[in-house]
Design a protein around this motif. Structure first.
Motif, PDB file in Angstrom:
ATOM      1  N   GLN A   1       0.846  -1.186   0.000  1.00  0.00           N
ATOM      2  CA  GLN A   1       0.000   0.000   0.000  1.00  0.00           C
ATOM      3  C   GLN A   1       0.883   1.237   0.000  1.00  0.00           C
ATOM      4  N   THR A   2       0.407   2.300  -0.643  1.00  0.00           N
ATOM      5  CA  THR A   2       1.236   3.495  -0.757  1.00  0.00           C
ATOM      6  C   THR A   2       1.530   4.117   0.615  1.00  0.00           C
ATOM      7  N   ASN A   3       0.642   3.925   1.590  1.00  0.00           N
ATOM      8  CA  ASN A   3       0.903   4.507   2.911  1.00  0.00           C
ATOM      9  C   ASN A   3       1.942   3.730   3.709  1.00  0.00           C
TER      10      ASN A   3
ATOM     11  N   SER B   1      -2.374  -8.985  -7.733  1.00  0.00           N
ATOM     12  CA  SER B   1      -1.738  -7.733  -8.109  1.00  0.00           C
ATOM     13  C   SER B   1      -0.896  -7.948  -9.361  1.00  0.00           C
TER      14      SER B   1
END
Length: 233
Positions: free
Chosen positions: A96-98, A148
């Motif tokens: 996840q980007t976070n 993904s």
């Protein structure tokens, strides 16, 4: 060391030795067939494995490990870095980007770059931390909705974006073939995309098919259960 721990260490050391023998034989066969010498890195998939099995693998000399989750990997590997400075950690699960800041700080290789937003976030974070990691593009060779990865037909443009705009050091490709299809055609597809884009690293092949992956030019195989046994739930 208790008898149970001693047995665990012995079993895992034997498993690692057997896998290295198979990899060496597959490497030799590939060289005979192609004339190319492509050493293969064994990435031990340590996700959800208990500490005694991880320490057994370390005790047997294994130093390259793959993890799926950033937070789990932090708890496992931050303390072990102090004792094993030669560790190489691969992130092989969705990111996840976070979580990019933590991932860049902990891992040495990111195998799961699969969308522009993530590529940009990783590139920015590597600049902030002054830490340039090797990155692989994850290609969803089977176009599976639950997995993904960039679709194969978009891979060339995405690789160019990651290199030219996101500023990533793209060194390879990764795939996870569908369970219900012959893995060979997916390995062959990944190899074709890599050649077009002048990439030398192919991360493909797991416990059940790593020898076949090496036959198609794999340079890294991700093996968990054949080393550690079944994962804890």
């Amino acid at each position: 060391m208790s008898d149970e721990i001693s047995k665990t260490h012995s079993v895992i050391a034997d498993n690692l030795a057997a896998i290295h023998d198979k990899i060496a034989a597959a490497e030799a066969a590939y060289k005979t067939q192609t004339g190319l010498d492509r050493p293969v890195t064994l990435v031990a998939v340590s996700k959800r494995q208990p500490d005694d099995r991880i320490d057994a693998a370390l005790g047997a000399g294994q130093r390259v490990f793959g993890e799926n989750r950033v937070q789990e990997a932090q708890g496992r590997w931050v303390p072990r870095r102090d004792r094993h400075a030669d560790l190489t950690l691969h992130l092989i699960g969705p990111l996840q980007t976070n979580k990019t800041a933590d991932a860049v700080a902990l891992f040495d290789v990111i195998e799961v770059v699969d969308r522009p937003k993530l590529a940009k976030a990783l590139g920015d974070e590597m600049i902030r931390q002054n830490r340039q990691l090797d990155c692989y593009i994850q290609v969803n060779t089977g176009k599976e909705a639950q997995k993904s990865g960039i679709p194969p037909e978009d891979a060339d443009d995405f690789i160019a974006y990651c290199r030219d705009e996101a500023g990533l050091n793209i060194t390879g490709l990764m795939c996870i073939p569908p369970n219900d299809e012959e893995a060979a055609m997916h390995f062959a597809l990944l190899q074709t995309i890599a050649k077009r884009n002048h990439l030398s690293i192919l991360s493909m092949g797991m416990s059940d098919d790593f020898e076949e992956a090496v036959a198609f030019g794999a340079t890294a195989v991700r093996i968990g259960s054949a080393i550690f046994g079944a994962r804890d739930s």
